[in-house]
Design a protein around this motif. Structure first.
Motif, mmCIF file in Angstrom:
data_model
loop_
_atom_site.group_PDB
_atom_site.id
_atom_site.type_symbol
_atom_site.label_atom_id
_atom_site.label_comp_id
_atom_site.label_asym_id
_atom_site.label_seq_id
_atom_site.Cartn_x
_atom_site.Cartn_y
_atom_site.Cartn_z
ATOM 1 N N THR A 137 4.347 -13.939 9.290
ATOM 2 C CA THR A 137 4.666 -12.815 9.995
ATOM 3 C C THR A 137 5.318 -11.947 8.964
ATOM 4 O OG1 THR A 137 6.320 -12.257 11.971
ATOM 5 C CG2 THR A 137 7.209 -13.557 10.315
ATOM 6 N N THR A 138 5.729 -10.601 9.475
ATOM 7 C CA THR A 138 6.393 -9.537 8.837
ATOM 8 C C THR A 138 7.286 -9.002 9.539
ATOM 9 O OG1 THR A 138 4.130 -9.097 7.412
ATOM 10 C CG2 THR A 138 5.831 -7.259 7.514
ATOM 11 N N PHE A 139 8.377 -8.625 8.952
ATOM 12 C CA PHE A 139 9.346 -8.020 9.591
ATOM 13 C C PHE A 139 9.739 -6.337 8.813
ATOM 14 C CE2 PHE A 139 10.657 -12.537 9.732
ATOM 15 C CZ PHE A 139 10.392 -12.594 11.192
ATOM 16 N N GLY A 140 10.398 -5.443 9.497
ATOM 17 C CA GLY A 140 10.728 -4.225 8.885
ATOM 18 C C GLY A 140 12.074 -4.563 8.187
ATOM 19 N N CYS A 141 12.507 -3.939 7.017
ATOM 20 C CA CYS A 141 13.713 -4.014 6.357
ATOM 21 C C CYS A 141 14.531 -2.890 6.968
ATOM 22 C CB CYS A 141 13.616 -4.061 4.936
ATOM 23 S SG CYS A 141 12.516 -5.435 4.298
ATOM 24 N N PRO A 142 16.029 -3.056 6.970
ATOM 25 C CA PRO A 142 16.708 -2.184 7.666
ATOM 26 C C PRO A 142 16.667 -0.831 7.280
ATOM 27 C CG PRO A 142 18.072 -3.969 7.007
ATOM 28 C CD PRO A 142 16.648 -4.425 6.471
ATOM 29 N N PHE A 143 16.296 -0.419 6.068
ATOM 30 C CA PHE A 143 16.382 0.961 5.941
ATOM 31 C C PHE A 143 14.921 1.299 5.278
ATOM 32 C CE2 PHE A 143 20.716 0.327 5.219
ATOM 33 C CZ PHE A 143 21.441 1.309 5.693
ATOM 34 N N GLY A 144 13.812 0.521 5.663
ATOM 35 C CA GLY A 144 12.408 0.731 5.337
ATOM 36 C C GLY A 144 11.740 -0.224 4.675
ATOM 37 N N GLY A 145 10.277 -0.361 4.381
ATOM 38 C CA GLY A 145 9.759 -1.246 3.853
ATOM 39 C C GLY A 145 9.691 -2.355 4.576
ATOM 40 N N THR A 146 8.869 -3.708 4.130
ATOM 41 C CA THR A 146 8.902 -4.868 4.742
ATOM 42 C C THR A 146 9.114 -6.190 3.788
ATOM 43 O OG1 THR A 146 6.644 -4.970 4.220
ATOM 44 C CG2 THR A 146 7.204 -3.642 6.107
ATOM 45 N N VAL A 147 9.402 -7.185 4.854
ATOM 46 C CA VAL A 147 9.308 -8.580 4.235
ATOM 47 C C VAL A 147 8.316 -9.472 5.010
ATOM 48 C CG1 VAL A 147 11.444 -9.236 5.306
ATOM 49 C CG2 VAL A 147 10.826 -10.387 3.215
ATOM 50 N N SER A 148 7.517 -10.099 4.347
ATOM 51 C CA SER A 148 6.797 -11.096 4.903
ATOM 52 C C SER A 148 7.182 -12.428 4.618
ATOM 53 C CB SER A 148 5.151 -10.872 4.429
ATOM 54 O OG SER A 148 4.614 -9.428 4.903
ATOM 55 N N ALA A 149 6.940 -13.402 5.758
ATOM 56 C CA ALA A 149 7.243 -14.838 5.570
ATOM 57 C C ALA A 149 5.806 -15.457 6.038
ATOM 58 C CB ALA A 149 8.361 -15.095 6.738
ATOM 59 N N THR A 150 5.700 -16.392 4.937
ATOM 60 C CA THR A 150 4.356 -17.328 5.455
ATOM 61 C C THR A 150 5.039 -18.593 4.859
ATOM 62 O OG1 THR A 150 3.105 -15.542 4.524
ATOM 63 C CG2 THR A 150 2.235 -17.798 4.427
ATOM 64 N N PRO A 151 4.567 -19.415 5.683
ATOM 65 C CA PRO A 151 5.060 -21.234 5.706
ATOM 66 C C PRO A 151 4.245 -21.570 4.632
ATOM 67 C CG PRO A 151 3.839 -20.777 7.796
ATOM 68 C CD PRO A 151 4.086 -19.333 7.165
ATOM 69 N N ASN A 152 4.847 -22.702 4.058
ATOM 70 C CA ASN A 152 3.879 -23.454 3.177
ATOM 71 C C ASN A 152 4.330 -25.103 3.329
ATOM 72 O OD1 ASN A 152 6.143 -24.131 1.300
ATOM 73 N ND2 ASN A 152 5.840 -22.215 0.463
ATOM 74 N N ASP A 153 3.750 -25.901 2.682
ATOM 75 C CA ASP A 153 4.074 -27.423 2.632
ATOM 76 C C ASP A 153 5.283 -27.744 2.208
ATOM 77 O OD1 ASP A 153 3.500 -27.112 0.156
ATOM 78 O OD2 ASP A 153 1.872 -28.647 0.144
ATOM 79 N N ARG A 154 5.929 -26.853 1.290
ATOM 80 C CA ARG A 154 7.478 -27.056 0.978
ATOM 81 C C ARG A 154 8.356 -26.249 1.518
ATOM 82 N NH1 ARG A 154 7.141 -29.532 -3.884
ATOM 83 N NH2 ARG A 154 9.058 -28.789 -4.649
ATOM 84 N N GLY A 155 8.130 -25.252 2.176
ATOM 85 C CA GLY A 155 9.186 -24.277 2.699
ATOM 86 C C GLY A 155 8.623 -22.993 3.195
ATOM 87 N N THR A 156 8.904 -22.055 2.628
ATOM 88 C CA THR A 156 8.378 -20.626 2.999
ATOM 89 C C THR A 156 8.323 -19.644 1.816
ATOM 90 O OG1 THR A 156 9.893 -20.725 5.151
ATOM 91 C CG2 THR A 156 8.864 -18.645 4.269
#
Length: 636
Positions: free
Chosen positions: A543-562
Motif C-alpha cells: 500500500t501507499t500513503f500520502g505524507c503530511p506535507f506531500g510525497g508518499t511512503v509505501s509499505a510492502t510486507p515481506n517474510d521478516r517484516g515490512t
C-alpha cells in the motif's frame, strides 16, 4: 447448503454440561470458516421467531473454536456493536487473550442477524456522508434534513431489506438459543462485551436453563431508555475529554507541544470548524494534493473515539498538537480511520467486521423514540439536546444525532424497558473500566447492585472493555472462574492502569533541530510509526500513503517484516525524504529498523540509520550538510 435446520418447536434433548463442543457438533455439517482459521457451521432458523411461518427462514453462521485440551466448558461469545461481526473478529479476539483460554475452553462466535457476508446490513456511502456532516443545533432544519437523508439513502443501499423488521436483539438471542438446542442444550457460559452485555443479560433472563455463568464486560444498563442511555454516556464522555486535556498538561512533552493548553486548542479548532468546514490540503497516494475539509463531524468523532483507550487519548492529543501548528492532516487521517472512510476518495469503506446499517437497524428496534410522528419525535430529541448543551458543550452531537436518525428510522422499538438483570443461581462477573466513555462504570455498578450471585471487577484508569487487554487483573480472575469455577475472593475488586499512554512528542518543531543528523533520522522513525494510515493497514497487501506535507511512503510486507519506500516524503514542511527502510520484526529474535535515506530541503544528507530495538542500540553513518554524519557525543 451446509447447515442444520431447526425450529424451536423441535428441540433436542439436553446434554451433559461437561460435553465438549467437538462432541456436541459431531452430527452437524462443518466447514472451514472463510474469515478465520476456525471451523464453521450454519443453522437455518425462522426469519421471524415471533411468527408461525416455516417458509420464511434465515441462515445463521457460527464459528467454533475447539479447546485443544480437555474442554472445561463452552463459552458463547457475543461481540460489541451492535453491528460487529463475530466471525470476522475471531482471530484477533483469540490472539488478544492468554493462550490458555483457547486451550481450555470451547468458544462459539456468531454472525448475529444483520451482520456477516450472507445477510449483513451495510450502507457505507450513506454512513460516511452522515458521520462527517457538519450539523448544529443552531440549524435544526439542517439536522433533520441530514438525518432524514441518511435514513433514506442508507435503507436504499441495503439488499436484504426484508431483515429490517426482524433484527432486534430478541431475535438474535433466539438464534443462538436454537443453536444451543441443536448441539444438545448444554449449559454454557455467556460472555458479552459492550452491546453484547445487553444481549447476554436478556439471554440469561429469558433462558435461565441455558446458563452456566455470565461475564459482562463494558456493561449496558438495560433499564435505561434511549434518552437516559445517551445522556449517561455523553456526560461521562464529556468529563473524560476534559480529563484528557488535563492529563496532557500533566505530561511535559504534551504540555510543551500544546503551550496554550489542550482544552483551549480543541475549543479554538471546534469554533473554526463550526463557523465553516476548514479546507485542508490533503496528500494522496499518487503524490497529488486534494482539498478536503475538516468538519465538526470529524473533530467530535475523533475526540469521542480517543476515549476508548489510553493509546487513543495520546494519539488524539498528538493530532491536536499538530493542528495547533497548522497541520490538520493527522486530524483528518484519524477521522478517516475511525469512521471507515477511504482517504483517497472520501467514500465509505465496507469493513468485513462492521455493519453500520445493522447498528441502526438493531439499536432503533431495541429502543423506542417516544410517541408521535417521526418528525415530532425528532424535534423532541432536539429540544432535549438544547437543554443538555450547557453540560455537554463539546460532545453534544453524540447525544442527539443517532437518536434523531432512529426517530426517523422505518422500524421503531418499544419505549418500555425491561426490569433490571436479576442474575440467577449461576455466577455473574461484572467488568468495567472507570474511564469508559460509552458504557460508564455507573451502569456496571447498577447491574452489580441488582444481580444475585454477582461480583464486580473495576479497572481504575480503564477504558471500554477490560478483559483480554494484557492485564493480570482482571484476566486471572476471569480465567479462574472459567477454568476451575473459582469465585472471586470478594464481591468487588479493583484493578489499576494508567488512563493515558505516554504522549509521543512532535518532532523537529524547531528549525535548529534539523541541523542534527541523528535527530532527523530518529524523527523519520518516529513519524513513520506515528503515521495514522499505517495503523489501519492490514500488513498483508502492499500500500501507499500520502505524507503530511506531500510525497508518499509505501509499505510492502515481506517474510521478516515490512519494507518501506519514501518518495519525496515530507513529514515536515522544510524537509523531504527519499530512500528505503526495512523493519525486521521476527518474534523473539530480531527487531531492527534500517533506514537508507536521502534528505533534501533545509538540510542535505544521505544517511544510513539502524535502530536495534532489542538491544536498544543506534548507529548512524553517511554525510550531513557535506560533513560525516555522526551520533551525538553526550557528556561533559
Amino acid at each position: 447448503m451446509r447447515h442444520a435446520v431447526l425450529f424451536l418447536g423441535l428441540l433436542a434433548s439436553p446434554a451433559s454440561a461437561e460435553m465438549s463442543l467437538r462432541d456436541a457438533v459431531s452430527g452437524l455439517d462443518l466447514f472451514p470458516c472463510d474469515l478465520s482459521n476456525l471451523t464453521c457451521t450454519s443453522l437455518t432458523v425462522p426469519l421471524d421467531h415471533r411468527a408461525n411461518d416455516p417458509d420464511k427462514t434465515l441462515e445463521i453462521t457460527f464459528a467454533l473454536s475447539f479447546a485443544s485440551n480437555e474442554s472445561r466448558g463452552i463459552l458463547f461469545y457475543f461481540v460489541g456493536g451492535p453491528g460487529g461481526s463475530g466471525l470476522a473478529s475471531t482471530d484477533s479476539y483469540l490472539a488478544a487473550f492468554d493462550p490458555s483460554l483457547a486451550e481450555n475452553i470451547d468458544i462459539v462466535f456468531v454472525d448475529q442477524r444483520g451482520t456477516g457476508a450472507v445477510h449483513g446490513l451495510a450502507c457505507p456511502t450513506a454512513q460516511a456522508r452522515f458521520d462527517i456532516a457538519p450539523v448544529s443545533l443552531d440549524d435544526p432544519e439542517g439536522v433533520l434534513a441530514t438525518a432524514g437523508r441518511f435514513v433514506t439513502d442508507c435503507t436504499a443501499e441495503l439488499d436484504p431489506d426484508q431483515l429490517l423488521p426482524v433484527v432486534d436483539t430478541d431475535q438474535a438471542i433466539r438464534d443462538s438459543e436454537a443453536f444451543r438446542q441443536a448441539i444438545g442444550a448444554p449449559k454454557v457460559w455467556l460472555y458479552g462485551e459492550s452491546y453484547g452485555t445487553q444481549l447476554v443479560q436478556a439471554y440469561a433472563t429469558q433462558f435461565p436453563q441455558a446458563v452456566r455463568g455470565v461475564i459482562l464486560d463494558g456493561v449496558v444498563d438495560l433499564t435505561l431508555d434511549a434518552e437516559g442511555f445517551y445522556r449517561r454516556y455523553t456526560l461521562a464522555a464529556e468529563a473524560l475529554l476534559s480529563e484528557t486535556f488535563a492529563l496532557c498538561a500533566a505530561q511535559p512533552a504534551c504540555a510543551a507541544d500544546i503551550p496554550g493548553g489542550a482544552a483551549t486548542a480543541y475549543d479554538d479548532l471546534a469554533r473554526r470548524a463550526a463557523t465553516a468546514p476548514i479546507p485542508v490540503p490533503y496528500p494522496l497516494a499518487d503524490g497529488t494534493i486534494a482539498t478536503r475539509h475538516l468538519t465538526t463531524g470529524f473533530l467530535e468523532a475523533n475526540a469521542f473515539f480517543a476515549l476508548y483507550s489510553p493509546e487513543g487519548r495520546a494519539e488524539f492529543l498528538r493530532a491536536l498538537a499538530a493542528a495547533g501548528r497548522g497541520n490538520l492532516v493527522p486530524m483528518l487521517q484519524l477521522g478517516y480511520l475511525n469512521m471507515y472512510i477511504d482517504p483517497e476518495t472520501e467514500i465509505g469503506l465496507q469493513d468485513p467486521g462492521w455493519f453500520g446499517a445493522a447498528y441502526y437497524a438493531i439499536t432503533c428496534s431495541d429502543y423506542g423514540s417516544g410517541e408521535g410522528t417521526p418528525e415530532e419525535r425528532a424535534r423532541r430529541i432536539l429540544d432535549e439536546a438544547r437543554a443538555l448543551k450547557p453540560q455537554a458543550p463539546r460532545l453534544l452531537r453524540a447525544y442527539y444525532l443517532e437518536r434523531v436518525a432512529c426517530a426517523l428510522w422505518p422500524h421503531q422499538g418499544p419505549d418500555r424497558r425491561p426490569a433490571p438483570y436479576a442474575g440467577g443461581d449461576w455466577p455473574t462477573l461484572v467488568l468495567n473500566g472507570d474511564r469508559d466513555p460509552i458504557t460508564p462504570v455507573s451502569m456496571a455498578r447498577s447491574v452489580l447492585d441488582a444481580a444475585r450471585n454477582a461480583y464486580g471487577v473495576f479497572m481504575a484508569g480503564g477504558s471500554h472493555v477490560i478483559w483480554g487487554r494484557g492485564h493480570a487483573c482482571p484476566d486471572r480472575i476471569v480465567e479462574a472462574l472459567l477454568y476451575d469455577g473459582t469465585l472471586p475472593v470478594a464481591r468487588e475488586q479493583r484493578c489499576e492502569q494508567d488512563p493515558m499512554a505516554e504522549y509521543k512528542p512532535l518532532t523537529l518543531t524547531e528549525p535548529a533541530q534539523m541541523s542534527d543528523a541523528f535527530a532527523v533520522a530518529r524523527a523519520v522513525e518516529t513519524e513513520l510509526f506515528s503515521l495514522i494510515p499505517l495503523f489501519g493497514w492490514d500488513g498483508q497487501h502492499p500500500t501507499t500513503f500520502g505524507c503530511p506535507f506531500g510525497g508518499t511512503v509505501s509499505a510492502t510486507p515481506n517474510d521478516r517484516g515490512t519494507d518501506y519506500q519514501f518518495s519525496d516524503c515530507r513529514f515536515w514542511s522544510g524537509l523531504a525524504v527519499e530512500g528505503s527502510g526495512t523493519d525486521d520484526t521476527l518474534p523473539e529474535t530480531e527487531d531492527v529498523l534500517l533506514l537508507e535515506i536521502a534528505v533534501t530541503g533545509a538540510q542535505q544528507g544521505q544517511l544510513t540509520y539502524r535502530h536495534d530495538r532489542f538491544a536498544q542500540a543506534y548507529s548512524l553513518s553517511g554525510l550531513w550538510n557535506g560533513q560525516p554524519a555522526a551520533l551525538p557525543h553526550d557528556g561533559p
